[in-house]
Motif scaffolding. Structure first.
Motif, PDB file in Angstrom:
ATOM      1  N   VAL A 149       0.650  -1.267   0.002  1.00 54.88           N
ATOM      2  CA  VAL A 149       0.051  -0.032   0.146  1.00 54.88           C
ATOM      3  C   VAL A 149       0.772   1.303   0.008  1.00 54.88           C
ATOM      4  N   ASP A 150       1.971   1.256   0.820  1.00 49.05           N
ATOM      5  CA  ASP A 150       2.884   2.537   0.770  1.00 49.05           C
ATOM      6  C   ASP A 150       3.431   2.716  -0.501  1.00 49.05           C
ATOM      7  N   ARG A 151       3.856   1.460  -1.230  1.00 50.38           N
ATOM      8  CA  ARG A 151       4.339   1.691  -2.520  1.00 50.38           C
ATOM      9  C   ARG A 151       3.281   2.229  -3.596  1.00 50.38           C
ATOM     10  N   LEU A 152       2.152   1.685  -3.657  1.00 48.91           N
ATOM     11  CA  LEU A 152       1.167   2.171  -4.184  1.00 48.91           C
ATOM     12  C   LEU A 152       0.914   3.829  -4.211  1.00 48.91           C
ATOM     13  N   GLN A 245      -4.996  -8.030  -5.272  1.00 49.14           N
ATOM     14  CA  GLN A 245      -4.338  -6.790  -5.776  1.00 49.14           C
ATOM     15  C   GLN A 245      -4.635  -5.451  -5.485  1.00 49.14           C
ATOM     16  N   TRP A 246      -3.821  -4.857  -4.771  1.00 52.40           N
ATOM     17  CA  TRP A 246      -4.278  -3.545  -3.950  1.00 52.40           C
ATOM     18  C   TRP A 246      -4.554  -2.625  -5.097  1.00 52.40           C
ATOM     19  N   THR A 247      -5.579  -1.719  -4.849  1.00 55.09           N
ATOM     20  CA  THR A 247      -5.906  -0.709  -5.665  1.00 55.09           C
ATOM     21  C   THR A 247      -6.585   0.642  -5.036  1.00 55.09           C
ATOM     22  N   ILE A 248      -6.234   1.899  -5.429  1.00 55.99           N
ATOM     23  CA  ILE A 248      -6.955   3.097  -4.912  1.00 55.99           C
ATOM     24  C   ILE A 248      -8.351   3.240  -5.277  1.00 55.99           C
TER      25      ILE A 248
END
Length: 263
Positions: A149-152, A245-248
């Protein structure tokens, strides 16, 4: 000798902060009473017309569930009252930004979060976000989720800075939107297409000095707060893990500027 009290112990500021918290808790109380007793008028009062609920309570948590104000109210009307809905729920965290944006976390078995905006002097619920209980594997992957999440979010800032619409298209969910309020009570909603079509040309407008904090819920939902200390503005980023997969999924912002130079 001080000409005026400092902000942190200015009595007028302290009283204003206490009044805001009291009003926020009052609105939250109306929300839970409205659901538990199927009191539709209370829900209609505390929800903004653009209120949405987001969660991943879908098959294999592969998609984002988005429910608007009317659908939520209709569901409560048709299936309520929800007895003991508020039982054992506790205020776990309340954060304010510039006196017009609030984040509230409620704990029970699941984690539920709310955003409120202060519009025309009244606090109103803008968003509800929640995630079900975490699995053992999610708990084991906590460090990896924090890193991801930090990288995203860092990737988001870099893409905005470079007007990189291709990267933003990939990391922003299709239902992403940005809700912003500024110092003169001007409220604006921007959807994904509008945002990508109007990326800033003057890259000097992107603030550099920022403080970040992150709340991670059950390995499925993350709320990232970013305070831009050089501009007294704050953004909350809503991130969901969909199909691994993380998404905003959204951004909620308070900008300490007027409408003429905020957007």
């Amino acid at each position: 000798m001080y000409n005026s009290p400092q902000y942190i112990f200015n009595q007028e500021n302290l009283e204003g902060h206490a009044q805001d918290l009291s009003a926020i808790y009052d609105q939250m109380g109306k929300y839970y009473e409205g659901v538990e007793r199927a009191n539709i008028s209370l829900l209609d009062e505390v929800f903004h017309k653009n209120w949405f609920m987001r969660d991943t309570d879908t098959p294999k948590e592969a998609t984002l569930n988005v429910e608007n104000k009317q659908k939520f109210i209709d569901r409560v009307r048709n299936h309520g009252p929800y007895l003991n809905y508020a039982k054992h729920r506790k205020f776990a965290n309340t954060g304010l930004a510039n006196g017009n944006l609030a984040f509230v976390r409620i704990n029970k078995k699941s984690a539920t979060s709310f955003f409120l905006f202060k519009l025309d002097g009244k606090w109103i619920l803008m968003d509800k976000l929640w995630a079900t209980m975490e699995s053992q594997s999610a708990d084991q992957n906590r460090s990896l989720d924090f890193f991801s999440v930090d990288r995203l979010v860092t990737e988001y800032f870099e893409a905005v800075k470079n007007s990189d619409s291709k990267t933003l298209e990939a990391i922003l969910h299709s239902n992403w939107d940005k809700k912003t309020i500024n110092a003169d009570n001007h409220f604006k909603i921007t959807d994904k297409n509008q945002f990508l079509q109007n990326l800033p040309v003057d890259k000097g407008n992107i603030p550099h000095t920022k403080l970040m904090s992150m709340d991670l819920y059950h390995g499925k939902l993350a709320i990232v707060r970013v305070d831009f200390t050089d501009e007294s503005s704050t953004s909350f980023f809503v991130c969901f893990k969909l199909n691994g997969q993380w998404t905003i999924a959204g951004e909620r912002s308070s900008i300490n500027k007027t409408a003429s130079n905020s957007y």
